[in-house]
Design a protein around this motif. Structure first.
Motif, mmCIF file in Angstrom:
data_model
loop_
_atom_site.group_PDB
_atom_site.id
_atom_site.type_symbol
_atom_site.label_atom_id
_atom_site.label_comp_id
_atom_site.label_asym_id
_atom_site.label_seq_id
_atom_site.Cartn_x
_atom_site.Cartn_y
_atom_site.Cartn_z
ATOM 1 N N ARG A 45 2.560 -4.465 3.128
ATOM 2 C CA ARG A 45 3.349 -3.309 3.544
ATOM 3 C C ARG A 45 2.398 -2.118 3.526
ATOM 4 N N THR A 46 2.281 -1.470 4.658
ATOM 5 C CA THR A 46 1.327 -0.365 4.757
ATOM 6 C C THR A 46 1.883 0.656 5.741
ATOM 7 N N ILE A 47 1.038 1.608 6.150
ATOM 8 C CA ILE A 47 1.491 2.566 7.163
ATOM 9 C C ILE A 47 0.853 2.216 8.506
ATOM 10 N N LEU A 101 0.819 -1.209 0.000
ATOM 11 C CA LEU A 101 0.000 0.000 0.000
ATOM 12 C C LEU A 101 0.859 1.268 0.000
ATOM 13 N N ILE A 102 2.181 1.089 0.098
ATOM 14 C CA ILE A 102 3.062 2.253 0.190
ATOM 15 C C ILE A 102 3.346 2.853 -1.180
ATOM 16 N N ILE A 103 3.318 1.999 -2.181
ATOM 17 C CA ILE A 103 3.619 2.470 -3.534
ATOM 18 C C ILE A 103 2.408 2.193 -4.411
ATOM 19 N N VAL A 104 1.962 3.209 -5.111
ATOM 20 C CA VAL A 104 0.846 3.038 -6.041
ATOM 21 C C VAL A 104 1.420 2.835 -7.434
ATOM 22 N N ASN A 105 1.097 1.712 -8.043
ATOM 23 C CA ASN A 105 1.612 1.360 -9.369
ATOM 24 C C ASN A 105 3.120 1.569 -9.434
ATOM 25 N N ASP A 106 3.555 2.376 -10.403
ATOM 26 C CA ASP A 106 5.005 2.585 -10.541
ATOM 27 C C ASP A 106 5.448 3.939 -10.054
ATOM 28 N N HIS A 107 4.621 4.561 -9.196
ATOM 29 C CA HIS A 107 5.047 5.847 -8.641
ATOM 30 C C HIS A 107 6.362 5.659 -7.894
ATOM 31 N N LEU A 108 7.175 6.704 -7.895
ATOM 32 C CA LEU A 108 8.438 6.627 -7.167
ATOM 33 C C LEU A 108 8.286 7.123 -5.735
ATOM 34 N N LYS A 124 -9.716 16.265 -1.442
ATOM 35 C CA LYS A 124 -8.679 16.055 -2.452
ATOM 36 C C LYS A 124 -7.385 16.796 -2.117
ATOM 37 N N ASP A 125 -7.502 17.913 -1.404
ATOM 38 C CA ASP A 125 -6.288 18.693 -1.116
ATOM 39 C C ASP A 125 -5.446 18.065 -0.018
ATOM 40 N N THR A 126 -6.060 17.234 0.839
ATOM 41 C CA THR A 126 -5.263 16.633 1.913
ATOM 42 C C THR A 126 -4.968 15.152 1.679
ATOM 43 N N GLN A 127 -5.698 14.530 0.738
ATOM 44 C CA GLN A 127 -5.491 13.104 0.515
ATOM 45 C C GLN A 127 -4.081 12.818 0.009
ATOM 46 N N ASP A 128 -3.488 11.770 0.546
ATOM 47 C CA ASP A 128 -2.163 11.347 0.091
ATOM 48 C C ASP A 128 -2.344 10.425 -1.122
ATOM 49 N N ARG A 129 -2.119 10.954 -2.306
ATOM 50 C CA ARG A 129 -2.344 10.192 -3.546
ATOM 51 C C ARG A 129 -1.385 9.028 -3.689
ATOM 52 N N ASN A 130 -0.303 9.069 -2.882
ATOM 53 C CA ASN A 130 0.675 7.991 -2.985
ATOM 54 C C ASN A 130 0.379 6.836 -2.037
ATOM 55 N N PHE A 131 -0.710 6.939 -1.310
ATOM 56 C CA PHE A 131 -1.097 5.828 -0.444
ATOM 57 C C PHE A 131 -2.201 5.058 -1.143
ATOM 58 N N GLN A 132 -1.999 3.760 -1.285
ATOM 59 C CA GLN A 132 -2.926 2.918 -2.038
ATOM 60 C C GLN A 132 -4.268 2.778 -1.334
ATOM 61 N N GLY A 133 -4.271 2.773 -0.019
ATOM 62 C CA GLY A 133 -5.519 2.772 0.739
ATOM 63 C C GLY A 133 -6.209 1.436 0.873
ATOM 64 N N PHE A 134 -5.876 0.509 0.008
ATOM 65 C CA PHE A 134 -6.542 -0.806 0.013
ATOM 66 C C PHE A 134 -5.558 -1.824 -0.543
ATOM 67 N N GLY A 135 -5.541 -3.017 0.037
ATOM 68 C CA GLY A 135 -4.642 -4.045 -0.486
ATOM 69 C C GLY A 135 -5.250 -5.420 -0.328
#
Lengths: 204, 234
Positions: free
Chosen positions: B137-139, B58-65, B113-124
């Motif tokens: 792997r999550t937070i 959940l820490i990495i969304v797709n191929d985001h760095l 939308k302004d506070t959401q962490d777009r790099n967190f997958q949120g679901f696994g």
């Protein structure tokens, strides 16, 4: 091999059951204010004591064969001697379950009373402004006044009774009750779902 | 605190099946079965739209760095039946709010939308093998208004059949005792069964904390009603 173990376990269970009958019955004390609380602590101790494989009335660490409960074992071992007695379990239960039934300061003590339009957690969830909260309060007052005018005195008394006796259930926070497909506590699809918390009424 | 994760480390994480030493978990001698993991409400934020990336990282969304914000945690455990047998081919799903307390569900995220962490997958999602083990792997979860106890939602399924829905809590977190749901368990044992220790991990490039959470399921998978794991929307 497994069936042999089962037979051995079953026969030792029967033996133990007959031995247990000879001991003083584990009952909530006479005249105790909260019989339900005592019954819950008795049940907790009984569940823990299922690990007492040598039946000496106390638990050692290696008797607790479920790793998930080792932290609880350590926490309840007040004198840190590596052994947990029933007394230590009782003390631990009384200390730790203070919040267990009632909910804490920030958590609601139970479901909102009937007729409460927007309980505090819902107001937080919606992030109502203070102006909005004032208006909702005013609306609540209007509702209360109108309801008083509709109900008879007897009905009002009954409603108070119902509000006081209402069993605890899922809290009035963000989360809503589980969908029916979730496993219910001891219920079948036809039985009403039992609340997660023991009912707030005197036990029989 | 940002942790730099290289795509190579991430691939190593996903493929790594060294789950570590499994702790014993057997019933008490005079209990017939293991204590079941208690169920708990699903809540309103099980994702309504599944993310494109539904793997167990959940820490990495797709191929985001850029990794997600938060204390990165290796969450492991086993799914067992009440007699201690590992359950195979069982799907575990977890979902939780991000470090800014925003859930993936559109009812929550659409207004934040302004506070959401777009790099967190949120679901696994993860499917167990023959050992019944799972890994994410999550937070480390965070508290939010109305829920003083940080928690991770967990759902266990066999195909489409739900076996358990519950929540996992952080052992020792002060706010727990103020949380209505945390206090709604039947007794201290049930409460304990929903707690996980989040312990610091030394010398790891992929995680700061580790947590272990074994799940015991009473409702056993019914082999005769097994469905192949369709890519369901729920």
């Amino acid at each position: 091999m497994r069936s042999l173990v089962t037979v051995m376990l079953t026969s030792s269970l029967i033996l133990t059951a007959s031995m247990v009958r000879g001991q003083p019955p584990v009952r909530p004390e006479e005249g105790s204010k909260d019989k339900r609380f005592d019954a819950a602590s008795v049940s907790f101790i009984a569940r823990m004591m299922t690990f007492d494989s040598n039946q000496d009335g106390k638990l050692s660490k290696d008797e607790v064969t479920d790793a998930r409960l080792l932290n609880l074992f350590t926490d309840s071992d007040a004198d840190k001697d590596g052994v947990v007695t029933k007394e230590e379990l009782t003390t631990y239960y009384n200390k730790e379950s203070v919040n267990l039934r009632r909910g804490g300061p920030d958590g609601p003590g139970g479901p909102p009373p009937f007729g409460e339009l927007l309980p505090p957690p819902v107001r937080d969830m919606l992030r109502l402004s203070s102006a909005q909260r004032k208006k909702v309060d005013a609306l609540q007052k209007q509702f209360d006044v109108k309801l008083e005018q509709i109900l008879t005195e007897e009905q009002k008394t009954q409603l108070d009774e119902i509000r006081r006796r209402r069993p605890g259930g899922p809290e009035g926070d963000r989360d809503r009750p589980s969908p029916p497909s979730d496993r219910e506590r001891g219920g079948t699809p036809d039985e009403p779902r039992r609340p997660l918390r023991a009912p707030e009424k005197p036990s029989e | 605190m940002t942790v730099q994760i290289s795509p190579l480390s991430r691939r190593m994480f996903l493929q790594n099946i060294a789950f570590g030493t499994a702790l014993f978990t057997t019933p008490g001698l005079f209990a017939e079965q293991l204590f079941e993991t208690p169920s708990m409400t699903e809540g309103p934020f099980y994702p309504d739209k599944m993310p494109l990336d539904m793997d167990n990282d959940l820490i990495i969304v797709n191929d985001h760095l850029t990794p997600a914000i938060g204390e990165i945690t290796n969450l492991t455990g086993r799914v067992l039946g009440v007699n201690g047998t590992p359950l195979k081919d069982v799907t575990i799903e977890i979902w939780q709010c991000d470090a800014n307390a925003v859930y993936l569900h559109t009812a929550d995220s659409s207004r934040k939308k302004d506070t959401q962490d777009r790099n967190f997958q949120g679901f696994g999602r993860f499917v167990t093998g023959s050992t019944g083990e799972y890994r994410f792997r999550t937070i480390k979860p965070v508290a939010y208004p109305g829920r003083p106890a940080p928690h991770i939602h967990v759902k266990v399924k066999k195909g489409d059949r739900e076996l358990l829905t519950t929540q996992l809590f952080v052992r020792g977190y002060e706010g727990n005792i103020k949380d209505g749901l945390f206090n709604s368990t039947r007794d201290l044992i049930d409460r304990e069964l929903l707690l996980a220790d989040f312990k610091p991990v030394k010398d790891s490039k992929v995680a700061q904390l580790s947590a272990h959470f074994d799940i015991v399921v009473g409702r056993t998978p019914d082999e005769t009603s097994f469905h192949t794991d369709r890519d369901s929307r729920r």
